[in-house]
Design a protein around this motif. Structure first.
Motif, PDB file in Angstrom:
ATOM      1  N   GLN B 289     -29.112 122.219  49.498  1.00 42.68           N
ATOM      2  CA  GLN B 289     -28.566 121.004  48.886  1.00 42.68           C
ATOM      3  C   GLN B 289     -27.147 121.274  48.397  1.00 42.68           C
ATOM      4  OE1 GLN B 289     -31.104 118.416  46.453  1.00 42.68           O
ATOM      5  NE2 GLN B 289     -29.586 118.499  44.811  1.00 42.68           N
ATOM      6  N   ALA B 290     -26.302 120.261  48.531  1.00 44.42           N
ATOM      7  CA  ALA B 290     -24.947 120.301  47.975  1.00 44.42           C
ATOM      8  C   ALA B 290     -24.800 119.062  47.106  1.00 44.42           C
ATOM      9  CB  ALA B 290     -23.918 120.299  49.105  1.00 44.42           C
ATOM     10  N   PHE B 291     -24.321 119.259  45.875  1.00 44.66           N
ATOM     11  CA  PHE B 291     -24.259 118.129  44.930  1.00 44.66           C
ATOM     12  C   PHE B 291     -22.877 118.015  44.318  1.00 44.66           C
ATOM     13  CE2 PHE B 291     -25.038 116.686  40.394  1.00 44.66           C
ATOM     14  CZ  PHE B 291     -25.171 115.340  40.709  1.00 44.66           C
ATOM     15  N   VAL B 319     -29.289 120.203  55.478  1.00 44.44           N
ATOM     16  CA  VAL B 319     -28.641 120.163  54.160  1.00 44.44           C
ATOM     17  C   VAL B 319     -28.658 118.732  53.622  1.00 44.44           C
ATOM     18  CG1 VAL B 319     -26.455 120.439  52.921  1.00 44.44           C
ATOM     19  CG2 VAL B 319     -27.153 122.138  54.623  1.00 44.44           C
ATOM     20  N   ARG B 320     -28.997 118.598  52.344  1.00 42.83           N
ATOM     21  CA  ARG B 320     -28.906 117.292  51.674  1.00 42.83           C
ATOM     22  C   ARG B 320     -27.605 117.290  50.880  1.00 42.83           C
ATOM     23  NH1 ARG B 320     -33.850 119.769  50.258  1.00 42.83           N
ATOM     24  NH2 ARG B 320     -33.111 120.056  48.133  1.00 42.83           N
ATOM     25  N   GLY B 369     -37.722 127.873  45.550  1.00 48.54           N
ATOM     26  CA  GLY B 369     -37.126 128.584  46.677  1.00 48.54           C
ATOM     27  C   GLY B 369     -35.896 127.912  47.263  1.00 48.54           C
ATOM     28  N   GLU B 370     -35.498 126.763  46.709  1.00 50.53           N
ATOM     29  CA  GLU B 370     -34.332 126.076  47.262  1.00 50.53           C
ATOM     30  C   GLU B 370     -33.044 126.602  46.638  1.00 50.53           C
ATOM     31  OE1 GLU B 370     -35.788 121.944  49.046  1.00 50.53           O
ATOM     32  OE2 GLU B 370     -35.174 121.799  46.947  1.00 50.53           O
ATOM     33  N   ARG B 371     -31.977 126.468  47.409  1.00 50.40           N
ATOM     34  CA  ARG B 371     -30.670 126.943  46.972  1.00 50.40           C
ATOM     35  C   ARG B 371     -29.702 125.761  47.017  1.00 50.40           C
ATOM     36  NH1 ARG B 371     -29.811 131.414  50.597  1.00 50.40           N
ATOM     37  NH2 ARG B 371     -31.259 132.652  49.389  1.00 50.40           N
ATOM     38  N   CYS B 372     -28.962 125.583  45.924  1.00 50.24           N
ATOM     39  CA  CYS B 372     -28.056 124.441  45.809  1.00 50.24           C
ATOM     40  C   CYS B 372     -26.667 124.920  45.404  1.00 50.24           C
ATOM     41  CB  CYS B 372     -28.600 123.477  44.748  1.00 50.24           C
ATOM     42  SG  CYS B 372     -27.527 122.074  44.392  1.00 50.24           S
ATOM     43  N   THR B 400     -18.295 120.509  49.248  1.00 48.00           N
ATOM     44  CA  THR B 400     -18.197 119.757  50.504  1.00 48.00           C
ATOM     45  C   THR B 400     -18.124 120.710  51.696  1.00 48.00           C
ATOM     46  OG1 THR B 400     -16.992 118.060  49.298  1.00 48.00           O
ATOM     47  CG2 THR B 400     -16.915 117.933  51.702  1.00 48.00           C
ATOM     48  N   ALA B 401     -17.358 121.779  51.542  1.00 49.00           N
ATOM     49  CA  ALA B 401     -17.250 122.760  52.624  1.00 49.00           C
ATOM     50  C   ALA B 401     -18.628 123.334  52.953  1.00 49.00           C
ATOM     51  CB  ALA B 401     -16.276 123.874  52.222  1.00 49.00           C
ATOM     52  N   ALA B 402     -19.419 123.616  51.925  1.00 46.96           N
ATOM     53  CA  ALA B 402     -20.764 124.165  52.144  1.00 46.96           C
ATOM     54  C   ALA B 402     -21.673 123.121  52.784  1.00 46.96           C
ATOM     55  CB  ALA B 402     -21.349 124.653  50.825  1.00 46.96           C
ATOM     56  N   ALA B 403     -21.501 121.859  52.394  1.00 49.99           N
ATOM     57  CA  ALA B 403     -22.324 120.791  52.984  1.00 49.99           C
ATOM     58  C   ALA B 403     -22.060 120.691  54.486  1.00 49.99           C
ATOM     59  CB  ALA B 403     -22.020 119.455  52.306  1.00 49.99           C
TER      60      ALA B 403
END
Lengths: 163, 414
Positions: B289-291, B319-320, B369-372, B400-403
């Motif tokens: 996830q990217a927030f 990816v969310r 277990g999720e990574r954000c 944004t780059a990671a998303a």
């Protein structure tokens, strides 16, 4: 104002989300306290008893304005002594009648299970097992009065602001 | 001996000629801001008889908006009843809402030289407006009743900013540099000055001041300059008088930062304190996830930067990408500018304005277990949901780059 109690030790940067995770927000107080330190110290809540004292490292209580101090007090903790306390958490401690003392050197002066004696007026913290006595910050009278009243809400009730 | 900006405001608000570190002062509070969560246990169970001055109270519904649970709906109902009973004019209900610190900014509720209290820890963000602002807990009750509260005057660390941020290096990186290099600032105030200030927008300053809650600073103040005057023109809620640090003000320490030398940074899970790396060093960390959001980075500039980076690209499979504007006002501006369309077309989810995923309340909660990667405020264990999730904290450009790539990425590599 003096407190004497069994000591639980904690490290540096212990945050409010560990004390009161967001899953506890919408629950009644009796349910909320079951989540205290669940992520970093599961089972601790069952072992705490009235009169216990926390001895912690630097920046204890960093994070949110959530009433985490209220949960610690409700579990029976009377006093939090730390190398340093987050300023917002310090305020919440006073508000919920959980005595806060900042005392450099305190973390290494205690082992879990020791008995501590804390004097809020003098600002001293004594390890009754080793005899070591450390000088911390005395708590100003204005703040001691809030704690003596049982916290901010009873004080505001006494003063006629709240029903 | 002169005073710092913080000391000037605390002296003025406590009716004294001067204050110094170590003093305990009782101050009149210029503005008290309540939020939806305050109407849970605190304001819900206690019936307030009278307010010191309803004109100085504002209420913003922000943490869970619109209500995702019955408990939240009940808090909102109590807030509306309170606003009606006491005639609170500054009431920001659903539709006029936003994250309280963003609303405070937009509505000109935090003003130079003033003292502001709010029931959320990131209140120090209003220091960007030369306002001594801090988060409070239960004493929001006392402040609305009595109009005053106490402060311990702490020492002040001064940061002198030089140079200018390079492209795709953000205000968030300035904060991460401070947290990674100098660690926590408990019981200490922070002030910013220097020639580099003129290169930072008011909202960039707001990002930095907001994040100072994460290093436990008491107050985080920026000086009043022409840029701030321009920001406040037409929105200040009343006349104001800025404060300045005296030339002989005493600082616990003075630290210099060259903005031109900073790179995109990231805080590793579960703290920002002495836990920051260069993004360029961490290329093999995949994310779920990217927030983008929160009081720190849900700004129009954040949505603009995200839209610019992702235009013509897509969110990586698996990816969310969740984007939460900081206020309804920002939402409208982003809509008009086309940022929301660009983001949604690229596969992002743009939510309603609220604190939402940042405190793990709704709309982006993490599972075990999720990574954000997030540009919000905090990466504490369990903050955004499961305690078994991992949260990396970075700028909106880096998020944004990671998303786009599906892994931690230096945004300059795109």
């Amino acid at each position: 104002m003096r407190y004497r109690g069994r000591v639980w030790t904690f490290g540096d940067n212990i945050n409010t989300d560990l004390m009161m995770p967001q899953v506890a927000f919408r629950l009644p107080l009796e349910e909320q306290v079951k989540y205290v330190f669940r992520a970093n110290r599961p089972g601790w809540v069952e072992q705490v008893r009235e009169g216990d004292i926390l001895v912690a490292g630097r920046n204890f209580g960093t994070g949110s304005s959530r009433p985490a101090a209220r949960l610690l007090r409700h579990l029976g903790i009377t006093c939090v002594v730390a190398e340093s306390l987050n300023g917002l958490f310090f305020r919440n401690c006073v508000n919920f009648a959980l005595a806060p003392v900042q005392c450099p050197g305190v973390r290494s002066a205690f082992t879990e299970g020791d008995t501590a004696e804390v004097d809020l007026v003098a600002g001293t913290v004594t390890n009754l097992r080793t005899g070591a006595c450390l000088q911390g910050e005395p708590l100003p009278e204005l703040l001691r009065q809030i704690i003596a009243a049982g916290g901010l809400i009873p004080l505001l009730q006494q003063q006629g602001y709240l029903e | 001996m002169g005073m710092t900006m913080t000391e000037h405001i605390l002296a003025r608000a406590s009716g004294q000629a001067r204050v110094q570190p170590g003093d305990l002062v009782v101050c009149r509070v210029d503005r008290a801001v309540l939020l939806d969560l305050n109407f849970g246990a605190l304001f819900g169970e206690k019936r307030i008889r009278r307010l010191a001055d309803p004109r100085r109270v504002a209420i913003v519904l922000d943490h869970s908006v619109p209500a995702p649970t019955v408990a939240d709906a009940e808090n909102h109902r109590r807030a509306r009843a309170f606003a009606a009973e006491f005639g609170i004019r500054h009431f920001y209900d659903v539709g006029a809402h936003g994250i309280c610190h963003q609303v405070i900014a937009e509505q000109g509720l935090a003003l130079p030289g003033q003292l502001l209290a709010c029931g959320d820890s990131h209140t120090c963000g209003a220091g960007a407006f030369n306002c001594a602002a801090r988060g409070m807990g239960a004493e929001m009750l006392a402040i609305v009743c009595t109009g005053q509260t106490w402060f311990r005057v702490g020492p002040t660390v001064q940061y002198v900013l030089h140079g200018q941020l390079r492209e795709r290096v953000a205000a968030k990186d300035v904060f991460l540099h401070i947290a990674g290099t100098y660690g926590e600032h408990a019981n200490t105030n922070v002030e910013f000055t220097g020639p580099g200030l003129a290169t930072l927008s008011v909202m960039q300053r707001h990002t930095i001041a907001t994040m100072c809650a994460e290093i436990s600073a008491d107050f985080a103040l920026f000086p009043a300059d022409e840029m701030l005057e321009a920001y406040l023109a037409g929105r200040a809620s009343e006349p104001y008088e800025p404060v300045h640090s005296d030339p002989d003000a005493r600082f616990a320490e003075v630290r210099h930062i060259d903005l031109s030398a900073l790179e995109p940074l990231v805080a590793l899970p579960h703290t920002v304190v002495h836990n920051v790396r260069r993004l360029a060093e961490l290329r093999d960390v995949t994310i779920h996830q990217a927030f983008i959001g929160s009081c720190a980075n849900g700004k129009l500039e954040d949505l603009a930067a995200a839209a610019r980076l992702i235009a013509g690209r897509r969110v990586a499979p698996g990816v969310r990408f969740i984007v939460t504007p900081g206020s309804q006002e920002i939402y409208k501006q982003a809509l008009r500018a086309g940022y929301i369309e660009t983001l949604v077309e690229a596969g992002a989810v743009v939510t309603n304005s609220t604190c939402g995923a940042c405190p793990g309340l709704h709309m982006g909660v993490l599972g075990p277990g999720e990574r954000c990667i997030t540009s919000s405020t905090r990466n504490f264990q369990g903050r955004m949901g499961s305690p078994e999730a991992e949260i990396f904290l970075a700028s909106s450009e880096s998020v944004t780059a990671a998303a786009i790539t599906g892994r931690l990425t230096d945004p300059r590599d795109l």
